[in-house]
Design a protein around this motif. Sequence first.
Motif, PDB file in Angstrom:
ATOM      1  N   LEU A   1       0.811  -1.219   0.000  1.00 38.28           N
ATOM      2  CA  LEU A   1       0.000   0.000   0.000  1.00 38.28           C
ATOM      3  C   LEU A   1       0.845   1.271   0.000  1.00 38.28           C
ATOM      4  CD1 LEU A   1      -2.836  -0.910   2.522  1.00 38.28           C
ATOM      5  CD2 LEU A   1      -3.088  -0.472   0.075  1.00 38.28           C
ATOM      6  N   VAL A   2       2.157   1.119   0.307  1.00 40.63           N
ATOM      7  CA  VAL A   2       2.987   2.312   0.487  1.00 40.63           C
ATOM      8  C   VAL A   2       3.018   3.241  -0.747  1.00 40.63           C
ATOM      9  CG1 VAL A   2       5.346   3.114   0.903  1.00 40.63           C
ATOM     10  CG2 VAL A   2       4.338   1.379   2.370  1.00 40.63           C
ATOM     11  N   PRO A   3       3.213   2.688  -1.961  1.00 43.49           N
ATOM     12  CA  PRO A   3       3.179   3.604  -3.122  1.00 43.49           C
ATOM     13  C   PRO A   3       1.883   4.401  -3.191  1.00 43.49           C
ATOM     14  CG  PRO A   3       3.959   1.439  -3.778  1.00 43.49           C
ATOM     15  CD  PRO A   3       3.504   1.308  -2.361  1.00 43.49           C
ATOM     16  N   LEU A   4       0.776   3.726  -2.873  1.00 37.56           N
ATOM     17  CA  LEU A   4      -0.506   4.427  -2.885  1.00 37.56           C
ATOM     18  C   LEU A   4      -0.496   5.567  -1.868  1.00 37.56           C
ATOM     19  CD1 LEU A   4      -3.530   4.603  -3.776  1.00 37.56           C
ATOM     20  CD2 LEU A   4      -4.034   3.141  -1.802  1.00 37.56           C
ATOM     21  N   LEU A   5       0.092   5.289  -0.695  1.00 38.59           N
ATOM     22  CA  LEU A   5       0.130   6.309   0.346  1.00 38.59           C
ATOM     23  C   LEU A   5       0.886   7.548  -0.132  1.00 38.59           C
ATOM     24  CD1 LEU A   5       0.929   4.160   3.535  1.00 38.59           C
ATOM     25  CD2 LEU A   5      -1.292   4.981   2.734  1.00 38.59           C
ATOM     26  N   VAL A   6       2.021   7.291  -0.796  1.00 41.36           N
ATOM     27  CA  VAL A   6       2.827   8.421  -1.286  1.00 41.36           C
ATOM     28  C   VAL A   6       2.031   9.227  -2.303  1.00 41.36           C
ATOM     29  CG1 VAL A   6       4.954   9.069  -2.466  1.00 41.36           C
ATOM     30  CG2 VAL A   6       4.957   7.157  -0.870  1.00 41.36           C
ATOM     31  N   VAL A   7       1.364   8.522  -3.215  1.00 38.41           N
ATOM     32  CA  VAL A   7       0.567   9.214  -4.218  1.00 38.41           C
ATOM     33  C   VAL A   7      -0.551  10.012  -3.551  1.00 38.41           C
ATOM     34  CG1 VAL A   7      -1.007   8.879  -6.155  1.00 38.41           C
ATOM     35  CG2 VAL A   7       1.124   7.588  -6.045  1.00 38.41           C
ATOM     36  N   LEU A   8      -1.175   9.414  -2.533  1.00 39.53           N
ATOM     37  CA  LEU A   8      -2.251  10.121  -1.835  1.00 39.53           C
ATOM     38  C   LEU A   8      -1.738  11.406  -1.195  1.00 39.53           C
ATOM     39  CD1 LEU A   8      -4.372   7.340  -0.099  1.00 39.53           C
ATOM     40  CD2 LEU A   8      -4.965   8.737  -2.074  1.00 39.53           C
ATOM     41  N   MET A   9      -0.580  11.305  -0.552  1.00 36.08           N
ATOM     42  CA  MET A   9      -0.015  12.507   0.070  1.00 36.08           C
ATOM     43  C   MET A   9       0.232  13.577  -0.974  1.00 36.08           C
ATOM     44  SD  MET A   9       2.626  11.356   3.025  1.00 36.08           S
ATOM     45  CE  MET A   9       3.635  10.219   2.111  1.00 36.08           C
ATOM     46  N   ALA A  10       0.789  13.144  -2.116  1.00 34.16           N
ATOM     47  CA  ALA A  10       1.085  14.094  -3.193  1.00 34.16           C
ATOM     48  C   ALA A  10      -0.190  14.764  -3.675  1.00 34.16           C
ATOM     49  CB  ALA A  10       1.775  13.380  -4.345  1.00 34.16           C
TER      50      ALA A  10
ATOM     51  N   SER B   1      -4.421   8.982   9.107  1.00 36.61           N
ATOM     52  CA  SER B   1      -4.602   7.621   8.618  1.00 36.61           C
ATOM     53  C   SER B   1      -3.415   7.180   7.792  1.00 36.61           C
ATOM     54  CB  SER B   1      -5.861   7.514   7.755  1.00 36.61           C
ATOM     55  OG  SER B   1      -6.852   8.367   8.223  1.00 36.61           O
ATOM     56  N   ILE B   2      -2.932   8.096   6.943  1.00 35.54           N
ATOM     57  CA  ILE B   2      -1.831   7.721   6.056  1.00 35.54           C
ATOM     58  C   ILE B   2      -0.601   7.318   6.871  1.00 35.54           C
ATOM     59  CG2 ILE B   2      -0.202   8.612   4.342  1.00 35.54           C
ATOM     60  CD1 ILE B   2      -2.511  10.210   3.141  1.00 35.54           C
ATOM     61  N   ILE B   3      -0.276   8.124   7.866  1.00 34.75           N
ATOM     62  CA  ILE B   3       0.904   7.826   8.678  1.00 34.75           C
ATOM     63  C   ILE B   3       0.701   6.525   9.459  1.00 34.75           C
ATOM     64  CG2 ILE B   3       2.316   8.635  10.623  1.00 34.75           C
ATOM     65  CD1 ILE B   3       1.832  11.489   9.588  1.00 34.75           C
ATOM     66  N   GLU B   4      -0.520   6.336   9.934  1.00 37.99           N
ATOM     67  CA  GLU B   4      -0.804   5.119  10.695  1.00 37.99           C
ATOM     68  C   GLU B   4      -0.594   3.874   9.824  1.00 37.99           C
ATOM     69  OE1 GLU B   4      -1.247   5.083  13.810  1.00 37.99           O
ATOM     70  OE2 GLU B   4      -1.897   3.021  14.198  1.00 37.99           O
ATOM     71  N   VAL B   5      -1.095   3.933   8.590  1.00 32.93           N
ATOM     72  CA  VAL B   5      -0.939   2.789   7.690  1.00 32.93           C
ATOM     73  C   VAL B   5       0.531   2.586   7.339  1.00 32.93           C
ATOM     74  CG1 VAL B   5      -1.549   1.826   5.433  1.00 32.93           C
ATOM     75  CG2 VAL B   5      -3.256   3.053   6.756  1.00 32.93           C
ATOM     76  N   PHE B   6       1.219   3.679   7.111  1.00 35.72           N
ATOM     77  CA  PHE B   6       2.647   3.635   6.794  1.00 35.72           C
ATOM     78  C   PHE B   6       3.416   2.929   7.913  1.00 35.72           C
ATOM     79  CE2 PHE B   6       6.923   5.475   6.600  1.00 35.72           C
ATOM     80  CZ  PHE B   6       7.206   5.470   5.237  1.00 35.72           C
ATOM     81  N   ARG B   7       3.121   3.313   9.128  1.00 33.14           N
ATOM     82  CA  ARG B   7       3.809   2.705  10.274  1.00 33.14           C
ATOM     83  C   ARG B   7       3.453   1.235  10.417  1.00 33.14           C
ATOM     84  NH1 ARG B   7       2.721   7.407  14.153  1.00 33.14           N
ATOM     85  NH2 ARG B   7       4.598   8.660  13.883  1.00 33.14           N
ATOM     86  N   PHE B   8       2.173   0.970  10.175  1.00 31.71           N
ATOM     87  CA  PHE B   8       1.735  -0.414  10.325  1.00 31.71           C
ATOM     88  C   PHE B   8       2.450  -1.311   9.321  1.00 31.71           C
ATOM     89  CE2 PHE B   8      -1.058  -4.034   9.545  1.00 31.71           C
ATOM     90  CZ  PHE B   8      -1.260  -4.478  10.847  1.00 31.71           C
ATOM     91  N   ALA B   9       2.589  -0.808   8.091  1.00 32.40           N
ATOM     92  CA  ALA B   9       3.203  -1.607   7.039  1.00 32.40           C
ATOM     93  C   ALA B   9       4.663  -1.911   7.340  1.00 32.40           C
ATOM     94  CB  ALA B   9       3.083  -0.886   5.694  1.00 32.40           C
ATOM     95  N   PHE B  10       5.390  -0.920   7.851  1.00 33.35           N
ATOM     96  CA  PHE B  10       6.815  -1.128   8.080  1.00 33.35           C
ATOM     97  C   PHE B  10       7.126  -1.707   9.452  1.00 33.35           C
ATOM     98  CE2 PHE B  10       7.180   1.818   4.539  1.00 33.35           C
ATOM     99  CZ  PHE B  10       8.168   1.182   3.795  1.00 33.35           C
ATOM    100  N   LEU B  11       6.346  -1.287  10.444  1.00 34.19           N
ATOM    101  CA  LEU B  11       6.713  -1.624  11.823  1.00 34.19           C
ATOM    102  C   LEU B  11       5.762  -2.608  12.486  1.00 34.19           C
ATOM    103  CD1 LEU B  11       7.396   2.066  12.901  1.00 34.19           C
ATOM    104  CD2 LEU B  11       9.009   0.480  11.850  1.00 34.19           C
ATOM    105  N   SER B  12       4.647  -2.904  11.815  1.00 34.45           N
ATOM    106  CA  SER B  12       3.589  -3.724  12.416  1.00 34.45           C
ATOM    107  C   SER B  12       3.147  -3.179  13.764  1.00 34.45           C
ATOM    108  CB  SER B  12       4.049  -5.176  12.594  1.00 34.45           C
ATOM    109  OG  SER B  12       4.287  -5.751  11.357  1.00 34.45           O
ATOM    110  N   SER B  13       3.172  -1.850  13.871  1.00 31.60           N
ATOM    111  CA  SER B  13       2.704  -1.252  15.127  1.00 31.60           C
ATOM    112  C   SER B  13       1.338  -0.640  14.881  1.00 31.60           C
ATOM    113  CB  SER B  13       3.670  -0.168  15.594  1.00 31.60           C
ATOM    114  OG  SER B  13       3.455   1.006  14.845  1.00 31.60           O
ATOM    115  N   GLY B  14       0.571  -0.523  15.931  1.00 35.16           N
ATOM    116  CA  GLY B  14      -0.756   0.071  15.802  1.00 35.16           C
ATOM    117  C   GLY B  14      -1.712  -0.904  15.152  1.00 35.16           C
ATOM    118  N   SER B  15      -2.729  -0.348  14.490  1.00 33.75           N
ATOM    119  CA  SER B  15      -3.761  -1.210  13.931  1.00 33.75           C
ATOM    120  C   SER B  15      -3.993  -0.832  12.485  1.00 33.75           C
ATOM    121  CB  SER B  15      -5.053  -1.004  14.711  1.00 33.75           C
ATOM    122  OG  SER B  15      -5.389   0.363  14.661  1.00 33.75           O
ATOM    123  N   PHE B  16      -4.681  -1.696  11.767  1.00 36.89           N
ATOM    124  CA  PHE B  16      -5.014  -1.383  10.394  1.00 36.89           C
ATOM    125  C   PHE B  16      -6.504  -1.552  10.159  1.00 36.89           C
ATOM    126  CE2 PHE B  16      -5.915  -2.492   6.043  1.00 36.89           C
ATOM    127  CZ  PHE B  16      -5.278  -1.462   5.374  1.00 36.89           C
TER     128      PHE B  16
END
Lengths: 283, 429
Positions: free
Chosen positions: A166-175, A234-249
């Motif tokens: 999902l990370v590429p999508l997150l970057v595009v969303l931020m942009a 939400s974007i940061i939360e998903v980003f963290r979840f993807a890399f660190l498996s922290s928090g929730s999705f």
Amino acid sequence: MKEKEEDWSLVIEPKSSLFDLQLKEVWRYRDLLQMFVTRDFIAVYKQTILGPIWFFLQPLFTTITFTIVFGNIAGISTGGVPPLLFYMAGITCWNYFAACLTATSNTFVGNANIFGKVYFPRVITPLAIVVSNMLKFGVQFVLFLLLLSYYIFTGADVQPNAYLLLVPLLVVLMAIIAMGFGMLISAMTTRYRDLQFLIGFGVQLAMYASTVIYPVSGIPEKYKTFIMANPMSSIIEVFRFAFLSSGSFQWMYVIYPTVFAVVIFILGMIVFNKVEKTFLDTV
Amino acid sequence: MSTVIKVENLSKQYRLGEVGSGTISHDLNRWWHKLRGKEDPYIKLGEVNDRTIKGTSDYVWALRDINFEVKQGELLGIIGKNGAGKSTLLKLLSRVASPTLGTIKAKGRIASLLEVGTGFNDQLTGRENVFLNGAILGMTKAEIRSKLDEIIAFSGTERYIDTPVKRYSSGMRVRLAFAVAAHLEPEILIVDEVLAVGDAEFQKKAIGKMQDVSKGGNRTVLFVSHNMAAIQALCSRAILLKNGSVWNQGNVKDMISYYLADNDGAERKSYMHWKEGSRPGGESIEIISIHLEDSHSNNNEEFYLDEEVYIKIRFKSKSEGARINYSISIYGKGEEYILASPSINDPYYRIPLEEGIYESCCVIPANLFNEGDFNISVLLVNNVNRVICHLEKIITLSYIDNGKKRGNYFGTWNGLIRPELCWNTKKVE
């Protein structure tokens, strides 16, 4: 001599349709986009000794400062993740978003000089900002990856998971969100300069209303709606979840920013297009 | 030849005054009308753009109902006094601003040289700026690369090309910028006052380039300038704008003479007339008027370099026996004292006058002065040494260049005077 209407390759009229994105024009000027990106990327670090290393140093020092201030002094929980990683994930994302937003929101006022003399599709300017900042984001992202691999190597409790897709999508969303918002504000500042002041501290304040310095799980219930209304949360939360498996999705964390991005981008585009034609008279 | 530009009913409205909280009410009102499908309430307002007169409306038409066509390969001059709408028209043509009403239709790419060097970045080198500036002007990277050597050679900045532009002299900057612009190859080129930049050698290059562009026959140039010599030499047809409308269009010579003859609104400086009671002079002599004339007795504001100018002084002799003589002094714009001429060779020099009205005439020969303004002072003396009146810098003589004696040079011609000296080359060995 009779001219058929379709013979004209260029027709300049007072009004254009709302959704006229001039994609053809933008494509024709793609080299300009590239030149702007190179300019933004190169010109900033000319006549500096460290050059592009500044791209590393800035987020690194911010991360360290955050770790000391929010982690150690204020004692805000990072949800079990090493604080350095936690903050750097947030800062890398937020930096990209904030840099894009601040720069694009200055499109018209900051470029009035050049816009007043030459025509090119104006949308090239915000596009170039988003792209050149993406390069900077890339550099900082590499730094984040290095830090992440160090922690994984030393056996910290972090593991990237399948949501990385999902990370590429997150970057595009931020942009898209930054560009849409930026274009909207930029268009409105041509008439009312008030917004210029607002954006300056607004971006700073918005960081505190996002999940850069705390996890979603740490938000008190009564503020939750407010903070999650910020799509960056939400974007940061998903980003963290993807890399660190922290928090929730939750899929909501992806759907909400996507809808937000589409709406704000269309709105920004409409207003931007409208103002593009008349801004010289009011700026 | 086909038409490449067609301008129809083109109008541009501007709002005067400051943009402030008042704007928002007009904006809202406009939006409210639009919402109900009505016409913009402010579109009917607006006055002719004459900046010297105080208007009643906040809206002004910088351009009003402009119509004209340009044919392929034509070099069209656009002339008009300051504020006539030339720059606004160019802005609309180059799509920098957008019209309020009307349309412009064009065939092919329009490129404009409204101001060269747009988007130059100080930190980047000359070479990098050539690419950046070229791209801004609409060239592709491949196009620029193929012309890079030519551009650098044209600019004459080879040595500095890999140095940041901030180290350039202003002249070098302009040269490099113009070199990029000159290598654009649009079907339609819009040029605004290029002649104002660079030194004489560079101006020659620039003009040469413009002539080359149009000589090919397929490309069209619109040229705006206050330099009538350049307009006359380069263009075949001209459009004369006045107060935002096309006042006249046609043959370039006719347009230039209309342009020069149009003086209303401006202060008349080549004609002075005094009413009875306020006339300068003494009890025996008083001056009625002083003015400048050409050989056809026209009181023009501006004269060509190659025509004679007559200074005519009309005066009244109120009593018999006054013996007068005149002296004029001519000054340059920078107060330089150029010459004095007493009326020693006048048949009436120190001859007693009868009562009546007289006119003295002093002829300034053709091809004496250079372009520009000259102030003339008149000194009236009675009985050899009694000064009756000294009218300092009372009228202004303006010369303009019609380009006839220039050869191929369009740059600035220095000096206060410009007599034609005799040249002759002989083979001696």
